[in-house]
Design a protein around this motif. Structure first.
Motif, PDB file in Angstrom:
ATOM      1  N   LEU A  81       0.960  -1.214   0.030  1.00  0.00           N
ATOM      2  CA  LEU A  81      -0.174  -0.006  -0.021  1.00  0.00           C
ATOM      3  C   LEU A  81       1.034   1.287  -0.092  1.00  0.00           C
ATOM      4  O   LEU A  81       1.951   1.106   0.714  1.00  0.00           O
ATOM      5  CB  LEU A  81      -0.861   0.107   1.248  1.00  0.00           C
ATOM      6  N   ALA A  82       0.419   2.272  -0.632  1.00  0.00           N
ATOM      7  CA  ALA A  82       1.441   3.605  -0.812  1.00  0.00           C
ATOM      8  C   ALA A  82       0.641   4.729  -0.946  1.00  0.00           C
ATOM      9  O   ALA A  82      -0.676   4.685  -1.338  1.00  0.00           O
ATOM     10  CB  ALA A  82       2.240   3.361  -1.931  1.00  0.00           C
ATOM     11  N   GLU A  83       1.282   5.750  -0.578  1.00  0.00           N
ATOM     12  CA  GLU A  83       0.447   7.219  -0.667  1.00  0.00           C
ATOM     13  C   GLU A  83       1.202   8.182  -1.419  1.00  0.00           C
ATOM     14  O   GLU A  83       2.379   7.862  -1.138  1.00  0.00           O
ATOM     15  CB  GLU A  83      -0.059   7.715   0.760  1.00  0.00           C
ATOM     16  N   ILE A  84       0.959   8.837  -2.290  1.00  0.00           N
ATOM     17  CA  ILE A  84       1.785   9.675  -2.995  1.00  0.00           C
ATOM     18  C   ILE A  84       2.369  10.838  -2.005  1.00  0.00           C
ATOM     19  O   ILE A  84       1.554  11.520  -1.147  1.00  0.00           O
ATOM     20  CB  ILE A  84       1.075  10.383  -4.158  1.00  0.00           C
ATOM     21  N   SER A  85       3.592  10.986  -2.005  1.00  0.00           N
ATOM     22  CA  SER A  85       4.104  12.187  -1.404  1.00  0.00           C
ATOM     23  C   SER A  85       4.635  13.153  -1.693  1.00  0.00           C
ATOM     24  O   SER A  85       4.782  14.347  -1.368  1.00  0.00           O
ATOM     25  CB  SER A  85       5.314  11.452  -0.189  1.00  0.00           C
ATOM     26  N   ASN A  86       4.999  13.126  -2.973  1.00  0.00           N
ATOM     27  CA  ASN A  86       5.358  14.240  -4.061  1.00  0.00           C
ATOM     28  C   ASN A  86       5.088  13.994  -5.552  1.00  0.00           C
ATOM     29  O   ASN A  86       5.440  12.607  -5.910  1.00  0.00           O
ATOM     30  CB  ASN A  86       6.713  14.704  -3.851  1.00  0.00           C
ATOM     31  N   GLY A  87       4.741  15.005  -6.299  1.00  0.00           N
ATOM     32  CA  GLY A  87       4.490  14.564  -7.514  1.00  0.00           C
ATOM     33  C   GLY A  87       3.041  14.569  -7.885  1.00  0.00           C
ATOM     34  O   GLY A  87       2.224  14.051  -6.983  1.00  0.00           O
ATOM     35  N   ASP A  88       2.795  14.617  -9.376  1.00  0.00           N
ATOM     36  CA  ASP A  88       1.518  14.483  -9.891  1.00  0.00           C
ATOM     37  C   ASP A  88       1.515  13.282 -10.699  1.00  0.00           C
ATOM     38  O   ASP A  88       2.531  13.369 -11.686  1.00  0.00           O
ATOM     39  CB  ASP A  88       0.945  15.836 -10.714  1.00  0.00           C
ATOM     40  N   PRO A  89       0.831  12.322 -10.599  1.00  0.00           N
ATOM     41  CA  PRO A  89       1.216  11.044 -11.279  1.00  0.00           C
ATOM     42  C   PRO A  89       0.731  11.322 -12.828  1.00  0.00           C
ATOM     43  O   PRO A  89      -0.414  11.891 -13.042  1.00  0.00           O
ATOM     44  CB  PRO A  89      -0.030  10.079 -10.702  1.00  0.00           C
ATOM     45  N   ARG A  90       1.619  10.818 -13.676  1.00  0.00           N
ATOM     46  CA  ARG A  90       1.256  10.815 -15.110  1.00  0.00           C
ATOM     47  C   ARG A  90       1.772   9.517 -15.817  1.00  0.00           C
ATOM     48  O   ARG A  90       2.865   9.026 -15.135  1.00  0.00           O
ATOM     49  CB  ARG A  90       2.229  12.020 -15.781  1.00  0.00           C
ATOM     50  N   PRO A  91       1.144   9.245 -16.688  1.00  0.00           N
ATOM     51  CA  PRO A  91       1.627   7.741 -17.562  1.00  0.00           C
ATOM     52  C   PRO A  91       2.994   8.249 -18.222  1.00  0.00           C
ATOM     53  O   PRO A  91       2.790   8.335 -19.561  1.00  0.00           O
ATOM     54  CB  PRO A  91       0.423   7.481 -18.302  1.00  0.00           C
ATOM     55  N   LEU A  92       3.940   7.837 -17.608  1.00  0.00           N
ATOM     56  CA  LEU A  92       5.298   8.363 -18.246  1.00  0.00           C
ATOM     57  C   LEU A  92       5.943   7.075 -19.127  1.00  0.00           C
ATOM     58  O   LEU A  92       6.572   7.336 -20.217  1.00  0.00           O
ATOM     59  CB  LEU A  92       6.518   8.543 -17.113  1.00  0.00           C
ATOM     60  N   GLU A  93       5.837   5.876 -18.836  1.00  0.00           N
ATOM     61  CA  GLU A  93       6.214   4.678 -19.399  1.00  0.00           C
ATOM     62  C   GLU A  93       5.316   3.730 -19.136  1.00  0.00           C
ATOM     63  O   GLU A  93       4.884   3.442 -18.083  1.00  0.00           O
ATOM     64  CB  GLU A  93       7.581   4.535 -19.306  1.00  0.00           C
ATOM     65  N   ASP A  94       4.983   2.818 -20.167  1.00  0.00           N
ATOM     66  CA  ASP A  94       4.362   1.563 -20.196  1.00  0.00           C
ATOM     67  C   ASP A  94       2.822   1.691 -19.931  1.00  0.00           C
ATOM     68  O   ASP A  94       2.299   0.649 -19.842  1.00  0.00           O
ATOM     69  CB  ASP A  94       4.971   0.514 -18.813  1.00  0.00           C
ATOM     70  N   HIS A  95       2.450   2.816 -19.765  1.00  0.00           N
ATOM     71  CA  HIS A  95       1.116   3.057 -19.724  1.00  0.00           C
ATOM     72  C   HIS A  95       0.390   4.414 -20.522  1.00  0.00           C
ATOM     73  O   HIS A  95       1.196   4.989 -20.806  1.00  0.00           O
ATOM     74  CB  HIS A  95       0.504   3.266 -18.181  1.00  0.00           C
ATOM     75  N   ASP A  96      -0.884   4.307 -20.675  1.00  0.00           N
ATOM     76  CA  ASP A  96      -1.358   5.340 -21.635  1.00  0.00           C
ATOM     77  C   ASP A  96      -2.495   5.968 -20.826  1.00  0.00           C
ATOM     78  O   ASP A  96      -2.922   7.158 -21.080  1.00  0.00           O
ATOM     79  CB  ASP A  96      -2.071   4.850 -22.986  1.00  0.00           C
ATOM     80  N   GLU A  97      -2.710   5.478 -19.701  1.00  0.00           N
ATOM     81  CA  GLU A  97      -4.127   6.014 -18.817  1.00  0.00           C
ATOM     82  C   GLU A  97      -3.733   5.699 -17.346  1.00  0.00           C
ATOM     83  O   GLU A  97      -3.545   4.542 -17.077  1.00  0.00           O
ATOM     84  CB  GLU A  97      -5.457   5.567 -19.508  1.00  0.00           C
ATOM     85  N   LEU A  98      -3.929   6.753 -16.510  1.00  0.00           N
ATOM     86  CA  LEU A  98      -4.270   6.445 -15.015  1.00  0.00           C
ATOM     87  C   LEU A  98      -5.519   6.848 -14.658  1.00  0.00           C
ATOM     88  O   LEU A  98      -5.977   7.789 -15.271  1.00  0.00           O
ATOM     89  CB  LEU A  98      -3.070   7.262 -14.366  1.00  0.00           C
ATOM     90  N   ARG A  99      -6.150   6.183 -13.577  1.00  0.00           N
ATOM     91  CA  ARG A  99      -7.335   6.467 -13.258  1.00  0.00           C
ATOM     92  C   ARG A  99      -7.391   6.297 -11.622  1.00  0.00           C
ATOM     93  O   ARG A  99      -6.885   5.197 -11.048  1.00  0.00           O
ATOM     94  CB  ARG A  99      -8.404   5.473 -13.896  1.00  0.00           C
ATOM     95  N   TRP A 100      -8.182   7.236 -10.986  1.00  0.00           N
ATOM     96  CA  TRP A 100      -8.438   6.872  -9.567  1.00  0.00           C
ATOM     97  C   TRP A 100      -9.744   6.197  -9.575  1.00  0.00           C
ATOM     98  O   TRP A 100     -10.689   6.932 -10.387  1.00  0.00           O
ATOM     99  CB  TRP A 100      -8.557   8.199  -9.002  1.00  0.00           C
ATOM    100  N   ILE A 101      -9.899   5.311  -8.866  1.00  0.00           N
ATOM    101  CA  ILE A 101     -11.023   4.377  -8.741  1.00  0.00           C
ATOM    102  C   ILE A 101     -11.306   4.248  -7.371  1.00  0.00           C
ATOM    103  O   ILE A 101     -10.407   4.371  -6.492  1.00  0.00           O
ATOM    104  CB  ILE A 101     -11.052   2.851  -9.398  1.00  0.00           C
ATOM    105  N   SER A 102     -12.799   3.961  -6.958  1.00  0.00           N
ATOM    106  CA  SER A 102     -13.303   3.863  -5.626  1.00  0.00           C
ATOM    107  C   SER A 102     -12.670   2.784  -5.060  1.00  0.00           C
ATOM    108  O   SER A 102     -12.751   1.493  -5.631  1.00  0.00           O
ATOM    109  CB  SER A 102     -14.484   3.921  -5.706  1.00  0.00           C
ATOM    110  N   THR A 103     -12.288   2.735  -3.651  1.00  0.00           N
ATOM    111  CA  THR A 103     -11.839   1.508  -3.036  1.00  0.00           C
ATOM    112  C   THR A 103     -13.338   1.136  -2.090  1.00  0.00           C
ATOM    113  O   THR A 103     -13.204   0.230  -1.422  1.00  0.00           O
ATOM    114  CB  THR A 103     -10.951   1.680  -1.992  1.00  0.00           C
TER     115      THR A 103
END
Length: 150
Positions: free
Chosen positions: A92-114
């Motif tokens: 499990l992890a939580e972002i501590s710095n930066g804004d997530p972007r699909p830089l390599e290996d991915h074309d989309e990021l999505r926040w989904i409900s837990t």
């Protein structure tokens, strides 16, 4: 080199203490996984500790630094079996710095409900990641009835 390939993945949550959303990534390659969703992460390099590899991979793939929480128990020291040659440990992890972007290996990021079982389980996951998603939701208390059809 003999032995299993060790892979690490991050179940990136909006909060380690009160999670309501999880960041997932859609693969672009290899072809058999293109368009499927997964936990971001990657292979552990020779001589690298798993946690250090996860920090490196998340920086490379998403451009973020993270605070790691507990590891999601897999029932085996090497983690969740991905195939005949590889296993994945997931933290499990939580972002501590930066804004997530699909830089390599991915074309989309999505926040989904837990908190919505259907949103998470309704995505087309890489088959090996699906049991990990279920276990994560169970650990967060989202899957009340683990015998349900999905």
């Amino acid at each position: 080199m003999t032995g299993r390939i060790q892979v690490v993945g991050g179940a990136i949550l909006d909060s380690l203490t009160e999670p309501t959303r999880m960041l997932v990534a859609r693969r672009t390659a290899p072809e058999q996984f293109a368009g499927l969703w997964e936990f971001p992460g990657g292979k552990v390099e020779d001589g690298e500790q798993c946690e250090a590899a996860l920090h490196r991979e998340l920086r490379e793939e998403l451009g973020v630094g993270v605070k790691l929480g507990p590891e999601l128990p897999a029932g085996a020291p090497a983690g969740w079996r991905l195939n005949e040659r590889a296993s994945m440990r997931v933290w499990l992890a939580e972002i501590s710095n930066g804004d997530p972007r699909p830089l390599e290996d991915h074309d989309e990021l999505r926040w989904i409900s837990t908190t919505s079982r259907d949103e998470a389980l309704g995505l087309p996951w890489i088959p090996a990641d699906f049991p990990i998603v279920r276990a994560l939701l169970e650990s967060l208390g989202t899957l009340v009835d683990s015998n349900s059809p999905r």
